[in-house]
Design a protein around this motif. Structure first.
Motif, PDB file in Angstrom:
ATOM      1  N   UNK A   1       0.792  -1.205   0.031  1.00 28.30           N
ATOM      2  CA  UNK A   1       0.006   0.060  -0.081  1.00 28.30           C
ATOM      3  C   UNK A   1       0.943   1.267  -0.058  1.00 28.30           C
ATOM      4  N   UNK A   2       2.258   1.252  -0.163  1.00 27.00           N
ATOM      5  CA  UNK A   2       2.992   2.399  -0.380  1.00 27.00           C
ATOM      6  C   UNK A   2       3.416   2.561  -1.811  1.00 27.00           C
ATOM      7  N   UNK A   3       3.207   1.857  -2.713  1.00 28.44           N
ATOM      8  CA  UNK A   3       3.567   1.977  -3.850  1.00 28.44           C
ATOM      9  C   UNK A   3       2.483   1.649  -4.940  1.00 28.44           C
ATOM     10  N   UNK A   4       2.149   2.575  -5.787  1.00 33.05           N
ATOM     11  CA  UNK A   4       1.174   2.281  -6.753  1.00 33.05           C
ATOM     12  C   UNK A   4       1.457   2.967  -8.001  1.00 33.05           C
ATOM     13  N   UNK A   5       1.135   2.407  -9.253  1.00 33.57           N
ATOM     14  CA  UNK A   5       1.541   2.558 -10.553  1.00 33.57           C
ATOM     15  C   UNK A   5       0.117   2.908 -11.501  1.00 33.57           C
ATOM     16  N   UNK A   6       0.259   3.766 -12.272  1.00 32.45           N
ATOM     17  CA  UNK A   6      -0.729   3.957 -13.370  1.00 32.45           C
ATOM     18  C   UNK A   6      -1.263   2.556 -13.758  1.00 32.45           C
ATOM     19  N   UNK A   7      -0.560   1.687 -14.236  1.00 33.95           N
ATOM     20  CA  UNK A   7      -0.919   0.469 -14.616  1.00 33.95           C
ATOM     21  C   UNK A   7      -1.922  -0.464 -13.472  1.00 33.95           C
ATOM     22  N   UNK A   8      -1.475  -0.009 -12.254  1.00 34.88           N
ATOM     23  CA  UNK A   8      -2.334  -0.773 -11.238  1.00 34.88           C
ATOM     24  C   UNK A   8      -3.691  -0.186 -10.877  1.00 34.88           C
ATOM     25  N   UNK A   9      -3.736   1.457 -11.063  1.00 34.82           N
ATOM     26  CA  UNK A   9      -4.557   2.015 -10.858  1.00 34.82           C
ATOM     27  C   UNK A   9      -5.778   1.675 -12.122  1.00 34.82           C
ATOM     28  N   UNK A  10      -5.370   1.579 -13.520  1.00 38.00           N
ATOM     29  CA  UNK A  10      -6.469   1.514 -14.484  1.00 38.00           C
ATOM     30  C   UNK A  10      -6.918   0.044 -14.635  1.00 38.00           C
ATOM     31  N   UNK A  11      -6.010  -0.904 -14.045  1.00 41.62           N
ATOM     32  CA  UNK A  11      -6.312  -2.331 -13.829  1.00 41.62           C
ATOM     33  C   UNK A  11      -7.563  -2.305 -12.832  1.00 41.62           C
ATOM     34  N   UNK A  12      -7.281  -1.841 -11.863  1.00 35.32           N
ATOM     35  CA  UNK A  12      -8.511  -1.752 -10.641  1.00 35.32           C
ATOM     36  C   UNK A  12      -9.712  -0.868 -11.422  1.00 35.32           C
ATOM     37  N   UNK A  13      -9.794   0.005 -12.034  1.00 38.91           N
ATOM     38  CA  UNK A  13     -10.744   0.691 -12.522  1.00 38.91           C
ATOM     39  C   UNK A  13     -11.289   0.044 -13.485  1.00 38.91           C
ATOM     40  N   UNK A  14     -10.645  -0.388 -14.594  1.00 39.22           N
ATOM     41  CA  UNK A  14     -11.421  -1.198 -15.669  1.00 39.22           C
ATOM     42  C   UNK A  14     -12.125  -2.791 -15.296  1.00 39.22           C
ATOM     43  N   UNK A  15     -11.580  -2.970 -14.083  1.00 36.89           N
ATOM     44  CA  UNK A  15     -12.172  -4.161 -13.555  1.00 36.89           C
ATOM     45  C   UNK A  15     -13.551  -3.860 -12.879  1.00 36.89           C
ATOM     46  N   UNK A  16     -13.609  -2.688 -12.132  1.00 38.32           N
ATOM     47  CA  UNK A  16     -14.827  -2.332 -11.457  1.00 38.32           C
ATOM     48  C   UNK A  16     -15.750  -1.801 -12.745  1.00 38.32           C
ATOM     49  N   UNK A  17     -15.198  -1.344 -13.776  1.00 35.35           N
ATOM     50  CA  UNK A  17     -16.301  -0.774 -14.976  1.00 35.35           C
ATOM     51  C   UNK A  17     -16.832  -2.170 -15.613  1.00 35.35           C
ATOM     52  N   UNK A  18     -16.161  -3.213 -15.514  1.00 39.13           N
ATOM     53  CA  UNK A  18     -16.419  -4.368 -16.186  1.00 39.13           C
ATOM     54  C   UNK A  18     -17.668  -4.897 -15.365  1.00 39.13           C
ATOM     55  N   UNK A  19     -17.543  -4.942 -14.046  1.00 37.05           N
ATOM     56  CA  UNK A  19     -18.556  -5.445 -13.056  1.00 37.05           C
ATOM     57  C   UNK A  19     -19.871  -4.470 -13.035  1.00 37.05           C
ATOM     58  N   UNK A  20     -19.499  -3.388 -13.594  1.00 31.71           N
ATOM     59  CA  UNK A  20     -20.922  -2.608 -13.375  1.00 31.71           C
ATOM     60  C   UNK A  20     -20.751  -1.614 -12.177  1.00 31.71           C
ATOM     61  N   UNK A  21     -19.630  -1.272 -11.571  1.00 28.21           N
ATOM     62  CA  UNK A  21     -19.663  -0.816 -10.384  1.00 28.21           C
ATOM     63  C   UNK A  21     -19.888   0.705 -10.501  1.00 28.21           C
ATOM     64  N   UNK A  22     -19.691   1.151 -11.728  1.00 25.18           N
ATOM     65  CA  UNK A  22     -19.742   2.598 -12.010  1.00 25.18           C
ATOM     66  C   UNK A  22     -21.340   2.970 -12.219  1.00 25.18           C
ATOM     67  N   UNK A  23     -22.578   2.151 -12.305  1.00 25.63           N
ATOM     68  CA  UNK A  23     -23.672   2.284 -12.525  1.00 25.63           C
ATOM     69  C   UNK A  23     -24.018   3.024 -14.029  1.00 25.63           C
TER      70      UNK A  23
END
Length: 542
Positions: free
Chosen positions: A86-108
């Protein structure tokens, strides 16, 4: 409530934001504050695990198994606080998480955008889990003006408005180059860098100016005027003899005082810097010296071995000696006799690595150390190559090799397909993804009572950080031990070899883990302290 310090960089890369962040964290810690350091990396890789060391430097592994930026190693060494995933994050990790949430429909059904979704994810990462600290120092990788870093700059700009007034400070690290033809230090690069930063809505509170010579008062006034920063907040950051002198140098220049003043903390408790002074004195005034050969494949880029270099220096501090490093490309030994290169050194270290290139040279280095009784330290891949050498030379297994290099009749080293992590079985396929699939993070090991390595640790139970996909094949254990190579450490279930040592040798140890990751200037790792001591003993014999 935690206060936040954002450290950005300008003009050029490689100015030392990581060291600056770590040093400031150490100074605040020396004043009695609790600190946490985090790194935001703008590149699109999920983590640096699949990146070449020649591009990115070493991969620093945390106890919880994260492959992170090497700056987290600086954070740990300077503050002693273990980093986490939790002390290092990359653009790749952020986008991976966001796209996974979008695919699940979390953004309604919402349109997913950089603002607010990406910036909100960055802000959530920065703010999460800081209840137990007084200051959170956040380093933004790259240089202001880099297109890939814009979402991160936007996120920290928003935090400046959203957090309570007086709870955010921005520090901008820049370069003040000296132009020999003009005979002057130039302020213009810093002015332009600050202008770029202000154009995206961030006004730095403090300028940390790297220079190779003292910055005249007139130039400081000029930067203060044109960059809209208090004159006392223009801090020169001069080159020093060792990175462990940086906290002392920055304190003398008033960096920590200015940071606390920017937060309205005045007066502040005085820093206790005695242990830093002791470390610097130990480095500056050694009572002897040793030369250690590093036989590797990335010797052209020292950042590939950053933690290793520091751990060896810590071993030198423990023995009050200067450690000189002789960097040798392992492929050289596949064409030339190793003797002229290695007969003059006091010890040999073969570090971690991947791939077949240079492997035979590392095997020859281990052979030289064994035959000539030179202290040898094999780390991860270096242990595997030492085992292969012993299998060939001592146990008579002429075709001994690693399956990492292709099909072999004698896979003394082979790929791991499953292992235990706690109570959970980890499984991997030989042709699966490369990223994040190794045996990563802290694992326990049991050391043989009476072994040299147990004596060095002063314990038969240890925990060390790992990063490997291949493992010494324990089915060869009996033959190798009969030949004199002791399997002195095993995983708690007895399935995975963790350490080996030659019984009839002054100091010959291989470890499957990476002890350099846990060494600190105030607490040198016992293996490195012992290894440097063995080198010192040999230096007195030859």
């Amino acid at each position: 409530m935690a206060r936040y310090i954002f450290i950005t960089g300008g003009v050029v890369s490689s100015l030392g934001k990581g060291i600056a962040s770590a040093a400031l964290g150490a100074l605040l810690q020396a004043r009695g504050y609790r600190v946490r350091l985090r790194k935001l990396d703008p590149y699109l890789n999920v983590d640096p695990g699949t990146m070449s060391p020649t591009q990115h430097g070493e991969v620093f592994v945390t106890d919880d198994g994260a492959e992170t930026d090497l700056d987290l190693g600086h954070y740990e060494r300077f503050t002693g606080r273990p980093a986490t995933r939790m002390d290092n994050i990359t653009t790749g990790r952020i986008y991976t998480n966001i796209i996974a949430k979008e695919r699940r429909g979390d953004y309604l059904g919402a349109t997913v955008q950089v603002i607010p979704h990406v910036t909100d994810a960055i802000k959530s990462f920065v703010l999460n889990g800081n209840d137990d600290v007084d200051f959170v120092l956040v380093e933004i990788g790259g240089t202001v003006g880099d297109i890939e870093a814009l979402p991160f700059f936007e996120a920290i700009r928003q935090l400046g408005n959203e957090l309570p007034r007086g709870n955010v400070v921005y520090i901008h690290l820049t370069l003040m180059p000296y132009i020999p033809a003009a005979g002057e230090l130039k302020t213009k690069p810093t002015q332009h860098s600050v202008k770029e930063l202000r154009s995206i809505g961030i006004q730095p509170d403090i300028l940390l100016v790297r220079a190779d010579r003292p910055v005249p008062a007139e130039e400081r006034r000029k930067m203060s005027l044109f960059c809209n920063v208090r004159e006392t907040a223009v801090i020169q950051a001069l080159d020093v003899a060792t990175i462990y002198d940086v906290p002392i140098a920055y304190h003398k220049e008033g960096l920590d005082t200015e940071v606390l003043a920017a937060f309205g903390i005045d007066p502040a408790p005085a820093p206790k810097l005695e242990r830093w002074l002791q470390v610097v004195d130990g480095i500056a005034n050694p009572e002897g010296e040793v030369t250690i050969a590093i036989v590797g494949k990335y010797t052209g880029l020292k950042d590939a071995y950053k933690s290793l270099i520091e751990a060896l220096q810590h071993g030198g501090i423990a023995n009050r000696v200067r450690v000189n490093l002789d960097w040798i490309e392992s492929e050289v030994f596949e064409k030339e006799d190793p003797t002229p290169y290695l007969e003059r050194v006091n010890a040999i270290l073969v570090p971690g690595g991947f791939g077949e290139r240079g492997s035979e040279g590392k095997i020859l280095a281990a052979k030289f150390a064994r035959e000539h009784k030179v202290p040898y330290f094999g780390i991860c891949f270096g242990m595997q190559m030492a085992v292969i050498e012993s299998a060939r030379s001592l146990a008579g297994i002429e075709d001994a090799a690693s399956s990492e290099f292709g099909p072999t009749k004698e896979p003394v080293v082979g790929i791991m397909t499953e292992w235990l992590k706690g109570n959970e079985l980890q499984q991997r396929a030989e042709k699966g993804d490369l990223g994040g699939t190794m045996r990563l993070g802290a694992y326990e090991a049991r050391l043989k009572d009476g072994s040299r390595i147990a004596q060095i640790y002063g314990s038969t139970e240890i925990s060390e950080r790992h990063r490997h996909r291949y493992e010494v094949n324990r089915s060869y254990r009996d033959r190798l031990e009969a030949a004199g190579l002791s399997f002195a450490g095993m995983s708690p279930d007895g399935l995975l070899p963790e350490t080996v040592e030659l019984v009839d040798h002054p100091w010959f140890i291989g470890v499957q883990y990476h002890p350099e990751l846990k060494s600190r200037p105030f607490e040198p790792h016992p293996l490195f302290a012992s290894f440097v001591e063995a080198a010192l003993v040999r230096s007195r014999l030859v």
